[in-house]
Structures are given as C-alpha cells and as structure tokens.
Enzyme design. Sequence first.
Site, mmCIF file in Angstrom:
data_model
loop_
_atom_site.group_PDB
_atom_site.id
_atom_site.type_symbol
_atom_site.label_atom_id
_atom_site.label_comp_id
_atom_site.label_asym_id
_atom_site.label_seq_id
_atom_site.Cartn_x
_atom_site.Cartn_y
_atom_site.Cartn_z
ATOM 1 N N SER A 241 33.892 70.132 5.130
ATOM 2 C CA SER A 241 32.461 70.156 4.840
ATOM 3 C C SER A 241 32.177 70.990 3.593
ATOM 4 O O SER A 241 32.653 72.112 3.467
ATOM 5 C CB SER A 241 31.719 70.749 6.038
ATOM 6 O OG SER A 241 30.340 70.752 5.811
ATOM 7 N N GLY A 242 31.404 70.386 2.664
ATOM 8 C CA GLY A 242 31.071 71.089 1.426
ATOM 9 C C GLY A 242 32.008 70.799 0.278
ATOM 10 O O GLY A 242 31.832 71.307 -0.829
ATOM 11 N N THR B 34 30.426 63.310 0.364
ATOM 12 C CA THR B 34 29.233 62.448 0.285
ATOM 13 C C THR B 34 28.884 62.148 -1.166
ATOM 14 O O THR B 34 28.547 61.016 -1.518
ATOM 15 C CB THR B 34 28.045 63.137 0.999
ATOM 16 O OG1 THR B 34 28.413 63.406 2.344
ATOM 17 C CG2 THR B 34 26.814 62.260 0.971
ATOM 18 N N ASN C 88 27.926 74.163 4.120
ATOM 19 C CA ASN C 88 27.417 73.110 3.237
ATOM 20 C C ASN C 88 25.945 72.861 3.545
ATOM 21 O O ASN C 88 25.577 72.704 4.701
ATOM 22 C CB ASN C 88 28.241 71.825 3.470
ATOM 23 C CG ASN C 88 27.812 70.677 2.579
ATOM 24 O OD1 ASN C 88 26.974 70.847 1.697
ATOM 25 N ND2 ASN C 88 28.369 69.509 2.808
ATOM 26 N N SER D 34 25.587 68.801 4.854
ATOM 27 C CA SER D 34 26.825 68.414 5.533
ATOM 28 C C SER D 34 26.610 67.144 6.353
ATOM 29 O O SER D 34 25.664 67.046 7.138
ATOM 30 C CB SER D 34 27.284 69.555 6.447
ATOM 31 O OG SER D 34 28.408 69.161 7.191
ATOM 32 N N SER D 35 27.495 66.150 6.174
ATOM 33 C CA SER D 35 27.437 64.930 6.992
ATOM 34 C C SER D 35 27.939 65.274 8.386
ATOM 35 O O SER D 35 29.076 65.709 8.544
ATOM 36 C CB SER D 35 28.311 63.838 6.381
ATOM 37 O OG SER D 35 27.847 63.481 5.115
ATOM 38 N N GLY E 234 36.805 66.069 7.267
ATOM 39 C CA GLY E 234 38.174 66.531 7.060
ATOM 40 C C GLY E 234 38.616 67.422 8.215
ATOM 41 O O GLY E 234 37.867 67.698 9.149
ATOM 42 N N GLU F 254 39.207 70.357 10.512
ATOM 43 C CA GLU F 254 38.327 71.510 10.727
ATOM 44 C C GLU F 254 39.004 72.565 11.594
ATOM 45 O O GLU F 254 39.556 72.248 12.659
ATOM 46 C CB GLU F 254 37.009 71.080 11.397
ATOM 47 C CG GLU F 254 36.089 70.325 10.470
ATOM 48 C CD GLU F 254 34.701 70.088 11.052
ATOM 49 O OE1 GLU F 254 33.832 69.622 10.298
ATOM 50 O OE2 GLU F 254 34.499 70.387 12.256
#
Length: 1000
Positions: free
Chosen positions: A115-116, A120, A165, A168-169, A393, A395
């Site tokens: 994330s970040g 996206t 992020n 973040s998605s 990704g 985590e």
Amino acid sequence: INEGVRAMMESALTARDRVGVQDFVLLENYTSEAAFIENLRKRFKENLIYTYIGSVLVSVNPYKDLEIYNKNHMERYRGVNFYEVSPHIYAVADNSYRSMRTERKDQCILISGESGAGKTEASKKILQYYAITCPASEHVQTIKDRLLQSNPVLEAFGNAKTLRNDNSSRFGKYMDIQFDFKGAPVGGHIINYLLEKSRVVHQNHGERNFHIFYQLIEGGEEDLLRRLGLERNPQQYHYLVKGNCPKVSSINDRSDWKVVRKALTVIGFNDDEVEELLNIIASVLHLGNVQYGGEEGSACITSDTQIKYLARLLGVNGAVLTEALTHKKITAKGEELMSPLNMDQASSARDALSKAVYGRTFTWLVNKINFSLANKDESNKNYSVIGLLDIYGFEVFQNNSFEQFCINYCNEKLQQLFIELTLKSEQEEYEAEGITWEPVQYFNNKIICDLVEEKFKGIISILDEECLRPGDASDLTFLEKLEDTVGGHPHFVTHKLADGKTRKVMGRDEFRLQHYAGDVNYNVNGFLDKNNDLLFRNLKEVMCMSENNILTQCFDKEELSDKKRPETAATQFKTSLAKLMEILMSKEPSYVRCIKPNDSKQAGRFDEVLIRHQVKYLGLMENLRVRRAGFAYRRRYEVFLQRYKSLCPETWPNWHGKLSDGVSTLVKHLGYKPEEYKMGRSKIFIRFPKTLFATEDALETRKHGLATKLQAGWKGYSQKSKYQKLRGSAIAIQAWWRGILARRRAKRRRQAADTIRRFIKGFINRHKERCPENEYFLDYVRYSFLTNLRKNLPKNVLDKSWPTPPAALTEVGQLTVFMELHMEQKMIASEIFKDKKDNYPQSVSKLFLNTRLSKAGYAVTVTKYDRKGYKARTRQLLLTANSAIIVEEGKLKQRIDYGALKGISVSSLSDGLFVLHVPSDDNKQKGDVILQSEHVIETLTKIAICADKINNINISQGSIQFTVGQGKEGVIDFTAGSELLVTKAKNGHLSVTAPRLNSR
C-alpha cells in the site's frame, strides 16, 4: 578484446556510474542485495523512477509530479522497441499492446506492491496511455471515457486513507480491456477481490473509512443532505470517528465529490440509480448511529430517529427492521422462533448488516460499471484483451489477521505463477534460438500454497471445518486443530511448537507461516467470524423486502430458500483466486513491481531499510537470479549490428551479408571469448554484463571520433550548400536584373517607335482640325514654341519684338496681342491716375475689357446727368475710331468728335463722375457732358487713348466747373463721406459725396 579496443573502453566515461544501469540484469554483482538497492538509489536520486529486470518494470513512487506523463512522452514510446528507450510504464503498456496486435494473443499486466507504492497510479497511467494512443471513433471515445471514469468511482467506494497511504485500494481489481481488430478499445470488464468490509465499522487510529462517506458529507448539496438526514460534520457519525482522522491535507473531498458525480453520469447511471445508491451510503452512516439499551440479555434500540431515516432510505418497514436488529430467528423442531439479542450480539448484528449492505452494494456497483463497459456490438465479438491486475502486495503488520492471511496467500499464488511463467518464457526463448537450456535452481513456493489451500489438510479447509462443526468452536480451537493437523509442516509453527527463541516473539494466539518473502505471524482472533461472514436470516429477509432496487438486486430471495450453508469467505476467495490464475495463465504476462521509498510520503527520501523489506517481499532478487541464470543480455542480430557496427571496419558503415555473419565478424573483431556469448537463430546472447559494458564503452569513445568526422563532413557540406545557395541567389538576382534592363530597353524602343510614328502622322495631318492623328504633333509644336519663348522672353511687356507663334498657337498669339494692348492701357492708366485718383489701386488688379456691351468697339453703360436739374439717365457710351457716342437703347443721343473734345475732368475721390468738355460755340453740342461709370479708370483710359487726350485729363481736388450752354456755367462739388451720394445742392450745384478708399 584486442588491446586497442580495450584501451578505448577503459578511457570512456559513461553515465552509468552516476545514474546506475537501467536493467538490473546488467548488474555485475547480481546476487548482492546491497548492489541492487544502490542501483535503485542512484536512479531515484536522478528522478529515474523506472528500472527493468529483463521485461519486468520496477517502479519507485516519487511522491511528486514528474514531467514524464504528457502526450509527447506517450508518442515517444508509441510503437518503439521495448529496449530502445529508457524504462517507463508506457513502454510496458505499448509492448503489451503491440504483442496483442501482432501475435493476436491476449496480454495481462500484473501490478503489485504494498500500500502506497503507486499501484493504482500505475494502472491509471496505463489506461490513460491506451485512451490517448489507441484509434478512436465516437463509440470508442465513449468506452475510453467510461474506462477512465470508472477509476474515480471505484476509488471513492473502494479506497480509503490508511497509515501507509492516503488513497489505499482496499480491494483487489482485475480489469479486462477489450480491443477490436483495429486495435481500438471497444469494451471492458472488472472483477473485484476481497473488499475490506470490516473498514466500514472499524478503522485503526489515524485511518479513515471509505472516501465516499466523507465526499458525500463535505461535497453534497444542502438539499441532498437534508433529504438523507445527514449533517455536514463527520464527527457526528459513529462509523467515521473511530480513526479520529476526518480531514486529510492531501485529499479535497468536496472537489472529489464533483468528480465522482460527473463520473457516475459518464458511466451511465441514471438519476434514480444515483439517488438509491446515495440512500444506501447514508443508511450505513445511520446504522452506525443506532444505539442500544435495555436489560441484560435483551437489547432494545434507543434512537428512534435513526430507525425513521433507515426505514425511508432503505425502503423497509421500521418496526420490522427494529425487530431484526434486536432479535434473531432460530428454528427449533421445525418451528421458527424469535430470540432476543443481548447488547453485544445486537451491536454485532448491526455491524454485520452495515458490512453486508456496503459490500454487496460495492459488488452491484462493479457489475453496473461492467454493464456500461460491455461490448454490445454483436458483430465484434472476436476481440483481443489486455488485462490489468491491480492487487494488494505482500503485507506484514504488527498485528496480522484474516485479511493479511488472504492477501499473502494471494501473493504466494502470484509469485508461484510469476516464477513459472518467467522460467517458461526463458526456456521457450532458449529453445526457439537453439541454445541449450540450463536448469535453474529456485525456491518453489508450491509447498506453501499447498499448506494453505490443499483439500482436507490445508489451513483453509481446517478453518472451514471449524466454522461448520457443531459445538463450541472458537479461534483458539481452530489454532489447536492447526497444530494437530499441519504442526509438522516445515513452513508452519505456533507458540506451542516453537523453540524457546521463537516463543519470545510469538503470542499464544498466533501461528507463523514461512512465506517466500519471509516469516509472518498471524493472530487467530476474529478468524472464524470473518470467515463465516454471517448475516442473521431475519436481517436478510428485511433487506429482501426493500423497495430500494439496488438492495433488491443485492439480496436475492432465492438466497433465503437455499438450505445449503453459503461458502465461507476464505473458500470464496480461494475459488476466485483459482479463476484469476486461470485467466492469467491464458495470457502473456507483463509485470510492474511498485516500491514505496519511505513511510512518510516525502519526495526525495530513500529509506533503505523499508526498501530492502519490499525488495525481499516482492521477490525481486529471486526474479533477477532466475533472469540471470543463463545469459544477461540478448538482442536480435539487426538491433545489435545496427548499434555496434561502427566498432568494426568490416561492418562499418553498412554490412551487406547475412546478419548472423555480420554479428559474428563484429564480435570477433571486438575479441569476445567463446564462453562470453552464444549465437542463436535470430539473437546474440551475452553472458556477462562486463562484456556488454566494455562494448558500450568502446562505442562511447567511437562516437566522439565519428562525431568529429560527421561534424567536419557536415561543416563542409553546410558551407558548400551555403556557397551554392549564395551563388544560385546571385545568378537569380543577376538574371532578374538583366531581365528588367532588357524589358526597359525594349519598352524605350517601343515608345521611341510609337513617338516617331505619331510625329510623322501628325506632320502629315498638321493642317487638319485637331484629331487623334495630329494631336501629338500639335502638342509638340506648342510645347517647343513655349519652351523657346521661355528662354527668349522680351525684356519689357510692351516690347514689340514678340516671336510669331505657329499656326497651332493662333489663340496664344491673339492672347499675346491682347495682353500687350492690355498692358499698354494699364501703363497709360498708371501715368494718368496713380497717386491722383482715390479708387485707382482697386482697378489695378482688374482686367480692362475690349468692350462691356457690343462687339463694334469699346462700349460701356454710363449714367448721364442733365445740365438742368441734374436728372440721372441711363445711357450707353460707345467709342469709335473718330468719336464718342452716347446712345439710349440703340437711339443716338449725342456724338462728340475726338477733335472737338477739349478735355476731361474727374475728381480725385472714389466716385465715378467725369465731365467731357466740348467747345461752347459748337451748335451741335448743348454744353459739357456729365457722365458716371462704374469702371471709370478703364473708361477714361480708353477715351484718352482713342481721343489721344492722355495729357488732357484734369484730376480736380474740390470741384469741377463745366459749361451748361450759351455762356452759362455749372459746378460739381466733391466731398469725402461715408457713402456715394449724388444730389443737387441748394446752391444749384451738383453735390457728390464719395467715400475714401485709400489714405494719401
């Protein structure tokens, strides 16, 4: 390599020491993680955020805008060979597009990273690239717009601010872009994975709920908020305060709301659908504000206002909803009973409903977008596809739960696929080129995938079994079951099974999996609830009765009649992941690995520890090792020869034989050793980067020599071109000027011939009346005479020696005679009257006419005054050769012979009276004649000349005496006054008053 070439290579200074290599495959020490990260750091420092590992793109988030995404950059990468330009997300996008079109094989681009890291943004950049560079029509443009506008909608409903992020998605996304045979996008389809529904009801400190809630509250119009029963303050809502972070500096919720509303319209949402969608979003916020009270073991709702809003917004009966939120329906011995819920159970039921409503609405939203993107042209079903996978990704958090378990399981599957496809593509390339494949040792993570997903014995199966079994199943019994079933697995450990050192860093409620990317501890608390993802039956029934069309589609009544227990969350995810693997295996993959350089989102900051962590979890070193197992560099013969042909005299400037022979000649000249390279069917394979670098350095040195030679050649060519251009210009100007001179000479000759012709014609016709044939000649004669006259003018106007004009100037001659006579008369007038007669100066400028009446001689109108009584009578005075005649309307009244004229008297004033004196003894005359003329100076001058009496004119100052007849005399008195007045005075005299015109 021969000594001369080696010396050139060693002396060349290239930019790679400063900016690193653009392909990690070319790292000499490719097994060193430190060298890998140092190369990343060099490039990041120079704002070079993209680097390749073969065909894999590694992208580092710069946390700032870089000027590398405009239309010019898109054109630079369009249709260009993958390795001919510097690494870029556009190169990956264009390579996939060209492969799809030329090989007619579906492609997919896998974007991963934590994330970040910029996943996206990477997928957006790829979509924008296709939207700008692909062919377009009106229909295609609509699809392009919808593809692009699906992003802000999905981000609003599926993204949130997390600690790592701001955007973040919180779901995985796979998007298919469908292209027709022309290469134009004609449709699309999106599959979503594992939305983080728990975020709807709970957020960690410093995090936010999904963006759409804040966008609605901040950007919604006052009327809309009033209808939805919302206040413009996120702090009023229980589901929005848990993270204690309603505002984020990098996010403008008000502006994003406008973007989302516009995007919904572009995608094809009608007003009713938008209204129902916003009703659902508002109802989730109201659900969060439902408060419980009541006695122990029996909860009741204390906030009626929320129930009223929920009933209206969800389109359900308020009383039925209230009961469903405080009771659950159970079946005992075939009978359905309502069992009251305690406060904890009721709160859990409320949160479960919120998560279910939001999660299913999100799925409906994705389906709606898919409907708008669907290719509806029945004649165009044979389309090609490029898939975009934007998925979470690997985590690893301080506390890892069910979501991290699913996410990391997904990444294990993707890593397995990645290694298999990378090895497969490498092996296929070697076999296609006829080069022996050398088996590569790598970590096969199938053992970990099996540990998670194996039937009956895998962790997911054990979790499902524990969720379904009767009795008091709990998260800890699930952990115990794991220890009993998979406790002996080399990649699994718990606190109970661990050694003393490991126990210090593990909790009793945790298990550890040794993933490909490293060890992760998972806390089992909440695993069973999250896996069950159950919603009480009576809550489902209420939702099925909703008048909201979206909820009606989300909660199917057939679901209630289905006696089978629904699949658990983990099994659903495992099934969807298996389908995703099938999709990806059927396509040609490309990879984008995203890395975040720091946790504080600062531009220019390179956190080596964090990056090392990501390099490990993304499996980049393993990827590089597989790619470098054989040959580090391979290029097609034509590309290699084109680039390096200048290094060998035999291949420079052009090689005319077979390409393979040309490359072979080139590498022999460069001194490549047999173990450093292999010749394939269409490519050369170079084993070591240092061999390539030596060649590149030699080229760099050679370029300087070639540049000097080219400069010299160019300068010579340039100067020669300049000289030829100047010479051509001079010749053109000379030719132009000669042409002008020639045309002028020809024009003069034509004019001369015309003049001579006209002169001769004029001479022949000189005696005729003026006509076109003689006008030029006559004009010339006149012009010549007047020119000569100007040069030989007489010195006095009264000179009699004026030249005689030609026949063509008869009128000029007459005018000359007239002017001569006129000037003579003016001179006489001057002698007589100058300084004597008051009105003389006024007469100087006036022309003396030959006559003012008849053409017989000079004639002028006069006034005659009788000698007795001085009565004024109008008469005409005519001057003949011998006499002056006074006439009245053609009747002779009096003749005065010039010989009998004794003299003429006139006053010195401005009056026009004069007296003609005649002898008193002449019986023909009756006495002197008193006359008055308006042109007295002219008249008297004419009389003086005709009668030869120039010296007989008497100019009197005061009075004039005249003879009346028979010895009698009369007197005319002249006095100065303001106006002319002629009267008979009392004394019998004629009195004349005249104004003075000039002072003397």
